[in-house]
Structure formats: C-alpha cells, structure tokens
Design an enzyme around this catalytic site. Sequence first.
Site, PDB file in Angstrom:
ATOM      1  N   SER A 212       0.348 -61.677 -33.471  1.00  0.00           N
ATOM      2  CA  SER A 212      -0.164 -60.408 -33.985  1.00  0.00           C
ATOM      3  C   SER A 212       0.609 -59.244 -33.348  1.00  0.00           C
ATOM      4  O   SER A 212       1.832 -59.217 -33.438  1.00  0.00           O
ATOM      5  CB  SER A 212      -1.672 -60.320 -33.748  1.00  0.00           C
ATOM      6  N   ASP A 337      -3.543 -64.956 -43.419  1.00  0.00           N
ATOM      7  CA  ASP A 337      -3.542 -64.012 -42.294  1.00  0.00           C
ATOM      8  C   ASP A 337      -4.292 -62.718 -42.622  1.00  0.00           C
ATOM      9  O   ASP A 337      -4.846 -62.067 -41.749  1.00  0.00           O
ATOM     10  CB  ASP A 337      -2.094 -63.655 -41.917  1.00  0.00           C
ATOM     11  N   HIS A 456      -6.217 -65.056 -39.662  1.00  0.00           N
ATOM     12  CA  HIS A 456      -5.479 -64.429 -38.568  1.00  0.00           C
ATOM     13  C   HIS A 456      -5.969 -64.983 -37.229  1.00  0.00           C
ATOM     14  O   HIS A 456      -7.167 -65.075 -36.985  1.00  0.00           O
ATOM     15  CB  HIS A 456      -5.689 -62.919 -38.630  1.00  0.00           C
TER      16      HIS A 456
END
Length: 555
Positions: A212, A337, A456
């Site tokens: 991320s 995601d 995610h």
Amino acid sequence: MMEKLGILVTVAVFLEMVSATSLGVVYTEGGMVEGENIRLGYRHHMDIFKGVPFADIPGRFEKPQRHPGWDGVLKATEYRKRCLQLTLFMTDTRGSEDCLYLNIWVPHGRSVSTNLPVMVWIYGGGFMAGGSMGANFLNNYLYDGQEIADRGNVIVVTLGYRVGTLGFLSTGDSSLPGNYGLWDQQAAIAWVHRNIRSFGGDPDNITIFGESAGGASVSFQTLTPHNKGLIKRAISQSGVALCPWGIIKNPRKIAEEVALKVNCPTDDRMAACLKMTDPVLLTKAGPLNLSGSPDAPLVNNLVLSAVIDGDFLPDAPSKLFHNAADIDYIAGVNDMDGHIFTAFDVPSINSHLVDTPIEDMKRLLASYTREKGKAGLDEAYSTYTSTWASNPSKEDIKRTIVDIGTDYIFLVPTQAALYLHAANAKSGRTYSYLFSEPNRMAGVGRPYPSWVGADHADDLQYVFGKPLTTPLGYWPRHRDLARYMIAYWTNFAKTGDPNNGDLSVPATWPKFTNGHQYLEINNKMDKNYVRQKMRMRYVHFWTSVLPNLPISILE
C-alpha cells in the site's frame, strides 16, 4: 543401553544449549547492541534485535540526522513506540516523535550466519498511520519478521517512519519542503547498508519491500537519486509512485488548512509557527476523512503523501525510472484491491439484499474522470459495460464498481510502473503478479458477498507466514499459499529471480518483458496460472484513451 542413549541425548542437548549460535554483542556505528537469542530447533537459532536507533530524534519538519551514539551496551529487546499518529477512531493520538528505530531478525544454522541477503520492510497505512513496532491488533504482530527470516534464510528488517502531518506536510517550497517520512525510510536503508554486515548481512544485497503506502514508498525509494547503489531489489505490493494518491497535487492548500486549525498564520510566518506547534495538535489537525460517496470518493481524501520537492524527488515519478535501471523489481496488486475503498463510496456493493443502482457506478466513474467531463465519463462507461449482457445482473454491477476502484487506485498505475521499469531497465529484471486468494470474510453467512476476491492488504498475512505461526485460524491451503509466497519473495531477494533460490515454487514465474506475462498467485496455483497482458483493455483506457481526451472547459 537405553540409559546410555538418554545420557548421550542429554549431553548433546546441553552442548547445543551452551554453544547456541548467536551474534552476541554487535558493534554498530552508534555503539554496541545486544538482542535476544531464541532457539527454533536443533542447531537452529535466531537473534532478534528490537528498537535499534537508525537516526536521532527528528527535528520537527526536518530531515533525519545520524544518531549521536550511546555508551555501554544497548539492550535491544523491546519494541519502541510507533511514530506519532491518530488512533483508529481518530479521536486521539498514539506514538511519539522519538520513533526512528528498526528491528532485525537474523537466522542461524550450525554456525553464526554471514553474508545473508537482507529484506527491509516498509509498512503501509495511507501515509497517515501504521507501524512496525509490536502488536498491530490485540496481540497479533502482523509484521513479525521471524517466519520469513527462518524459512527463507534471510535477514528481515522492519523500520519506523514519520506519518501524517509530521511526516508529509509541505508548503510546496523550501520553508517546509515535505517528504520527511520518505527521508526517514531512506535514512534506515542507508543505516542498514552501513551496518548490516555486523549482523551477518550482505550490504550489497538489500531488497526493500512494502504494501500500500509502503509499496508506493518502495517505488519512491527506487526512483530517488539518493539511494544510488544502496538497493539491489524491490517489491511493491498494492502501491507504486504513480498511484493517484501517491503525490500531493496542491500541498500549499493542505498546509494552510492545517495552519488554520492550529491557529497559525497562512502567510510567510506559517512554517515557523507550525514548527513551534504542539505535535499532538498538529497530528490531530491532519486532514483524514474516512467518509466516501460516489461523488467524493475515499481515495481523494488521502491527501498527505509525497511531493515533488526538487530533492528527494527531483521530477515527476514517471521521469525518474532511469534511477531504477539496475534494480530488480516485482510489482503487483490484489484482484479486488479496490473493494475496501469502493465499499466506503458505494456501501450497497456488500449488501446481499440491496441492489446497487447503475447510477452509483456512473457517479463514481464521473469522479475518477472529472477533469475530462462528459467525454471522459462516456468513454469510461462504455469501456466498463462492454462485457455486460443487455440486462446486467446485480452482481455484475457490484463487481464492476470494485473493478473500477481496483483499476484506478492500484492496478493500472502498477502496470504503468512495470512498463516504465522494463523500458528503462539495464540489468534490472521486472516481474508482475496478481494475487487472487479469496477474502476470508466472503461467503454465505459472512460480511462480504461470496464473489469478493483478494481485498486490499489480504496478501500480508501470507507474506508474513501467519497461517504457519497461528495455524488454528487457517486451513491447510492457506499454509500452502504462505509457503509459496515466502519462497518467491525470498528466492527473489537472494537471486533476483523468484524461481531460483533455496525454496521450491509451484509455478515458474516468467519475466514481465516476456510478452507482458504475470503470475496469478493463490493456493491452487500451478503452471496454468501464468497469464498475459493484465486487464489490457482497461490499462489502455486509463493510460492512453482518457489522457488524450481534451480537458473539460467546465473545470
């Protein structure tokens, strides 16, 4: 006979205990440090160092400086505080300004390790939160490096860096240039390069990896000229420098908003006033709005990030890939995601009972393509509905919204970064992946619909081997997947090729340059999971079609 055997076993165990392989006291540039040595098996130990300073307590809105050092032996057996940040519910703060520390896991076999590859982890958290210092949730420390270090026979390092206002606020000029959190990461990488030999590591074989905002940070660290010669390889998971949230477009505006909240002027006295302001107040003043709607998507609220400062980032990231020409690079995303983000914007996508109106999808697309006006929305809508039947199902609409978020926020920028890395590469190799292990919260009687794939951050538990350390929470297939990912990641750290190293892998992962091939990673994977040209139609739309449309005169 049995008695003699018992005595021999006792003697062997005793000898192994008294001759435990350990680094003991380690000499670093700041002074001596001593960690904790744990026994993992017969002739199988690990040294763990927690809370080793890699820089001094940082000055507010200043680059990190080298640590002045210490007298005696520093007992590196406790995690330090994470960097000052808002708590989960944003009502209070946690952490400290004194947070520039790192942790090191060093595995040993029959003898003390030397010349091991080094893997340096950079955590995510939207540049607003996160930490590598102990338990993330309840008693579960997600970023424990032990399993990767042990199975992969590599050194693992995790670090702290400033986040939120203190890490990324910028006036857009030299009075408060920004990128402090990135400078912290760079200082940690440089410290590892200078000192890791003393811990049994190879300073010329450092791999940085992150997820991320950490994946974007990894990307920034490969692009800055300040890391020349320090990094050998890099892995970006669900985040690259080209992501739409990676660079602050108008840092001055955000700095002025923060200044007004803490009663500072917004003229040329602003930077001096901000530097004098209480750090807790500054942290609480950081803009973080976790509400979203199709017209104001959550991703647009991630406004504190990197800036093109003429120093750490001399130019736009897309123009800096020549700096990564000799760095081996893996980058990839999770197949859904964008799910957690689009669920904020369009909550009905997770409802088993409520339909999601097509109008919500159009509004989200309009937000993502705003500067191109109606022409952008029309092109986007036709692109994303081209595979629909004449009467799309409820699930088609919900899944398409997740695909739109995934493409815009993560997948397309990651593919663009892979293209640029490959185009600029000299000795550096390029690999692409798509992680598709279904979310464990999806299915009948669970919070998410059964069609939800890898959300995610779903990859993290497998990379850090959680199914192997906490087996009761997982099925055997999850343990298989954790072994696969640790094998690919640590093989790559050793050799620059995820297929070649000490651990066997279930499928040969081809280079991206071989016809834009990528590996789909999940527990069922075999040679049939090598794919080609990831979501090419959508990558083409976002990188070629949309940018070439005229900017809307309504903007």
